[in-house]
Each structure stands twice: as C-alpha cells, then as structure tokens.
Enzyme design. Structure first.
Site, PDB file in Angstrom:
ATOM      1  N   ASP A 199       8.942  -7.851  -8.145  1.00  0.00           N
ATOM      2  CA  ASP A 199       7.513  -7.539  -8.136  1.00  0.00           C
ATOM      3  C   ASP A 199       6.754  -8.359  -9.180  1.00  0.00           C
ATOM      4  OD1 ASP A 199       5.367  -5.554  -7.228  1.00  0.00           O
ATOM      5  OD2 ASP A 199       5.271  -5.324  -9.402  1.00  0.00           O
ATOM      6  N   GLU A 246       7.867 -12.139  -5.614  1.00  0.00           N
ATOM      7  CA  GLU A 246       6.464 -11.993  -5.239  1.00  0.00           C
ATOM      8  C   GLU A 246       5.654 -12.865  -6.183  1.00  0.00           C
ATOM      9  OE1 GLU A 246       2.759  -8.870  -4.884  1.00  0.00           O
ATOM     10  OE2 GLU A 246       4.144  -8.802  -6.565  1.00  0.00           O
TER      11      GLU A 246
HETATM   12  C1  GLC Z   1       2.753  -5.898  -6.523  1.00  0.00           C
HETATM   13  C2  GLC Z   1       2.946  -4.851  -5.451  1.00  0.00           C
HETATM   14  C3  GLC Z   1       1.745  -3.977  -5.434  1.00  0.00           C
HETATM   15  C4  GLC Z   1       1.600  -3.330  -6.801  1.00  0.00           C
HETATM   16  C5  GLC Z   1       1.563  -4.371  -7.911  1.00  0.00           C
HETATM   17  C6  GLC Z   1       1.761  -3.756  -9.258  1.00  0.00           C
HETATM   18  O1  GLC Z   1       1.699  -6.748  -6.227  1.00  0.00           O
HETATM   19  O2  GLC Z   1       3.193  -5.445  -4.214  1.00  0.00           O
HETATM   20  O3  GLC Z   1       1.797  -3.008  -4.422  1.00  0.00           O
HETATM   21  O4  GLC Z   1       0.434  -2.565  -6.842  1.00  0.00           O
HETATM   22  O5  GLC Z   1       2.588  -5.312  -7.772  1.00  0.00           O
HETATM   23  O6  GLC Z   1       3.087  -3.348  -9.409  1.00  0.00           O
END
Ligand code: GLC
Length: 515
Positions: A199, A246
C-alpha cells in the site's frame, strides 16, 4: 503454473467488506468469501488480492491497521484465514495480502505506547512527533485526504499522518519499523500467502525536518528503494512469492525504478487505469508501459479499476472518460449504455495485452458507480476531510449482488453496510450466468480463451486506422478494438466479441478476438 506465475496471472481483487457476508451482520467476511470460492474458480482467476483483513477501527476501511498479525473479528479469526488460504490453494487460486507500511492505526499498540510515553520518548521515535511552531503545525504538509497532515497530541506535540489522523505515519529511519515489517511478511509467508500488495508504496520515506529541495517531500524519495530491496531478499527466500506495489507516479522512468530485479516484482499500471477511452491515448500508454518495463525485465500489469476509483461503466459513459484523483467527476452525467459497451471492449483489450491483469470485484458484473448513497451512510474519510465536498470512494464499494430480485441480493442475511440499488436485480451473478450475452459470461469466456490461447509472446501492432487498436500476439490471437464512430471491417475466425458484429463489420466501441 510456473514459479513466475505472477507474470501472466489474472488477479481478482476481493474487497472483503463487500464481497459476501457469511454471518448476517451486513459486512462481508471470510466465511462468505470461502463459500463463494467456487464462483472465483469458475470465473477462472489465478489469484486473489484481498484488501486489509487485519484488526482495525475502520477509520479508512481497514487501511488503519491495529495489528498486522491478526484478523479483524468482523471478518473472522486467524483460523478462518488459514482455512481460506488452504481452500483457495486447493482450487489452484493464489492469495495476495495487502500490507500497509506507510502508516498504522492510532489504536495500534505502538502508537498508543507512543502517546502514553510522552515527548522525547523512544516510543515516539517510531513515528513523526514534533513540536509545533507556536500553535501552528511543524510544517505546511497537507493530508492526501484533505486538511493538515499534522494532528496535535494532548501534550501539545504534533504527529504526522499523510492520510487520516487515525493513520499515524511510521518513521522508516527507525530500525524497529524495518525489523517489524520483515517479521510481518515472514509471519504471513509462513502461513502460505503467495504475495503482498504494498500500500502507498512510494510514500514511506520522508523527513519533515529536511529543507525543501524542490521535489515532493514525501513521494518517491530515493531511500524508499532500500526498503524494497530488503523485502525482496526476504521474499526470494520463499519460492513463488511476489510483491506488487501501489505506486502512483506519472513518470514511467521513476516507476520502473521500483521494478529493478532486486525490488518489487510488479506495480499497478495506473497510467493505463487513468487513460481516457481514446485510441491514441491508450496506444501511447501501452507502448510506454512496454518500453519502460523491458529494460528492467518486469511484466506489465493492466488495471482498469480498484476500490479507490470510479467504476469503469460509469467512467466510460461520461463525456470525459479519464480518471483523475483530484477530480472524480462525481455526479457528472453518464450514459451507462455507452459506458457498458466500452467497459466490455476495455475488458477484452486488457485481457489480450502481454502481462498480468487485475479485475476489481464487480467489474465482471458491469456494476456502475453508486452515486446516490445517502450522505449519512458514507464512510470514506475523504467525505469528512474534504468538508463534505468530495463524496469519496464508497460508490465503488457497495456490496455485490449475488442472487434474487431485491436487496440484499444474496449478499448475506443482514442489511448490507452500504445500500444496493434496486435495479441491480438484473446485474446479479444469478441473472448473469443464465445470460450468454452478460458481462459475466463475457469475462468467463475471455478468461477461458486467454488461458488456452494467449501465450506470453510479444505484441505486434496492426495498422487499422487512428481510431482502432489492433494487435497480434505471437500465439496468433489478434485483438481489434474500435474506439471510433465508424464501423471497421475485420478478417479472421471470431473467438469472442464484446458486442454483436454485423457480418465482418466491427461496430463502434466494440472489441473482438480473432484467430
Ligand atoms: C491506498 C489504498 C487506499 C487507502 C490509502 C491509505 O491508496 O488503496 O484505499 O485509503 O492507501 O492507506
């Protein structure tokens, strides 16, 4: 599948809270997911990625993790999780978990200890606690969810949170933090998980005390790569495991740095997700993706949607079809008939490209974004933090419709945590599996053909005009997508089409696979 299964896998994203509810409390859980695993097997996916399932106060849908080694009681127990991993593996489905290194929950043991221990304590050094500037925060950083990125503790010190105040940021310069996460990865690898989705993977490294250097002070700092080198060394000790990041970065060169052979195995292709429904734009993204990944040897991923973005059917039905976090175009008119046609064509496009594909739950049902949720039920912190101007992401997180003609559509015995639209009766799994022209039938057929015929060979573009994306894969499978207004003539044996062809003529907003 070979050891590098992730290079060509179809990975289904399970948003657990909204997938299937086994115990009737209105929230999806592991019992529900286990009971629906045959559905995923029949769909033909190679792996699932689950959003965080850890104990959490749910200030951000579970991305506020209170304990990285447990299971949120609303979802089940650690024994349920282990049973689920076993069930999935028995069906040949691999399991990817979400790991959240940038921040934790304000209810985690470490953060509570930090608050209790007070200024200057070793407990606070694992986070970013600072004295303010008089009554102002230590610096002007803004939270990604809106408002200041600093919140004041009762004793007057401030702590940093790039997201909600309930999500304090870790200090990754601290050896405890590094050791803790290596141990967390090991904990789950030892329980059989096949990989992690990392994440906010570009954010963990930052220094609020550093003088501004003209670059974003907390995104894509060079030091972040040390973390993934360490993680990769650990992951390599477990054969067949993978890491997917991500990483939202517009610059493909910077993105490719995360994919060097000793870092992450893959990252999500967000430039592809954000691209408008336009042949030139999509072709540029596809070419750029393949060109930047080739030198590092990483496979592409093709992503149209996830739990943070507008559902494809709604997005593609708008006048402006690009996706942009800063402007979700919430409530802009959408022609869902056009959107559905394009979403079907886009599915065949992404499933024919070289690399792996992510499918967010409900995309295989062609669910639209739910834009009329009652304000009082909205849970996304973006809604509150934006002063109720940005409705946020709840509209793509509505519980799935499985069967029947009225809510809860077989989701579970209770009232779903977000209400389902009444007209989803035509979009249930039950309704769609009986209909050969449904989105679900299209996905099932596409996954079957992909597994049998696509191969992992290269892509060669075919010149078919500016508004047409056409390419052949080394296996002989050809994909033609007509993004223009005029029909185009195609030639070959039709394996699958996203909509009806008129003889050998491919209508607008339609894709076909040919041999
Ligand atoms: C990422 C997740 C999202 C979350 C953010 C903070 O972007 O996909 O859903 O709110 O991280 O953890």
């Amino acid at each position: 599948m070979p050891e590098a299964w992730w290079r060509g896998a179809v990975i289904y994203q399970v948003y657990l809270r909204s997938f299937a509810d086994g115990d009737g409390d209105g929230v999806g859980d592991l019992a529900g997911l286990r009971s629906r695993l045959p559905y995923l097997s029949e769909l033909g996916v190679d792996a699932v990625w689950l959003n965080p399932w850890y104990p959490s106060p749910m200030a951000d849908g579970g991305y506020d993790v209170a304990d990285y080694r447990g299971i949120e009681p609303v979802f089940g127990t650690l024994a349920d999780a282990e049973a689920f991993i076993g069930d999935a593996h028995a069906l040949g489905i691999r399991v990817i978990l979400d790991v959240v290194p940038n921040h934790t929950s304000d209810q985690s043991a470490w953060f509570r200890a930090a608050l209790a221990a007070g200024p200057g304590s070793p407990e606070r050094a694992r986070f970013w606690f600072r004295r303010g500037d008089g009554d102002a925060p230590p610096n002007d950083w803004q939270s990604i969810f809106g408002g200041p990125a600093w919140t004041r503790a009762p004793d007057g010190e401030w702590y940093l949170h790039l997201f909600a105040p309930e999500q304090p940021d870790f200090n990754w310069n601290h050896p405890d933090v590094r050791a803790e996460f290596l141990d967390v990865l090991r904990f789950w690898f030892d329980r059989g998980v096949d990989g992690f989705r990392v994440d906010s993977a570009a954010l963990p490294v930052k220094d609020p005390d550093a003088a501004p250097d003209g670059r974003d002070p907390y995104t894509d700092r060079d030091g972040v790569h040390d973390i993934y080198r360490e993680w990769r060394r650990l992951t390599d000790a477990y054969p067949g495991r993978m890491l997917v990041g991500e990483v939202w970065l517009p610059d493909q060169e910077r993105l490719a740095r995360y994919l060097r052979p000793d870092e992450l195995h893959t990252v999500f292709n967000f430039p592809f997700l954000g691209a408008p429904w336009d042949a030139a734009a999509l072709r540029t993204v596809i070419d750029d993706t393949l060109a930047t990944l080739a030198p590092v040897g990483a496979p592409a991923t093709w992503v149209l949607s996830n739990h943070d973005v507008t559902r494809t059917v709604t997005r593609y039905g708008r006048a402006d079809t690009a996706f942009d976090h800063a402007d979700r175009k919430h409530g802009m008119p959408s022609d869902l008939t056009v959107g559905m046609r394009r979403a079907r064509a886009a599915a065949l496009l992404s499933l024919a490209l070289p690399g792996s594909v992510y499918i967010y739950q409900g995309e295989e049902l062609g669910l639209p974004e739910v834009e009329d949720l009652p304000d009082e039920l909205r849970q996304d912190p973006i809604w509150r933090r934006s002063g109720r101007t940005d409705p946020g992401r709840d509209g793509c997180r509505v519980p799935l419709p499985w069967s029947g003609t009225e809510p809860p559509f077989g989701f579970g015995a209770g009232t779903p945590w977000l209400p389902q639209p009444a007209d989803w009766k035509d979009l249930t799994v039950e309704a769609q599996q009986a209909d050969p022209s449904s989105m679900l039938s299209l996905y099932r057929a596409a996954l079957r053909i992909r597994a049998a015929e696509l191969g992992d060979g290269a892509l060669t573009w075919l010149p078919m005009g500016d508004d047409v994306l056409a390419f052949t894969r080394d296996s002989g499978l050809t994909c033609v997508v007509n993004l223009g207004a005029d029909p185009v003539r195609v030639d070959g044996e039709v394996l699958l089409a996203s909509g009806p062809l008129d003889g050998d003529v491919l209508p607008a907003d339609t894709a076909v696979w040919l041999r």
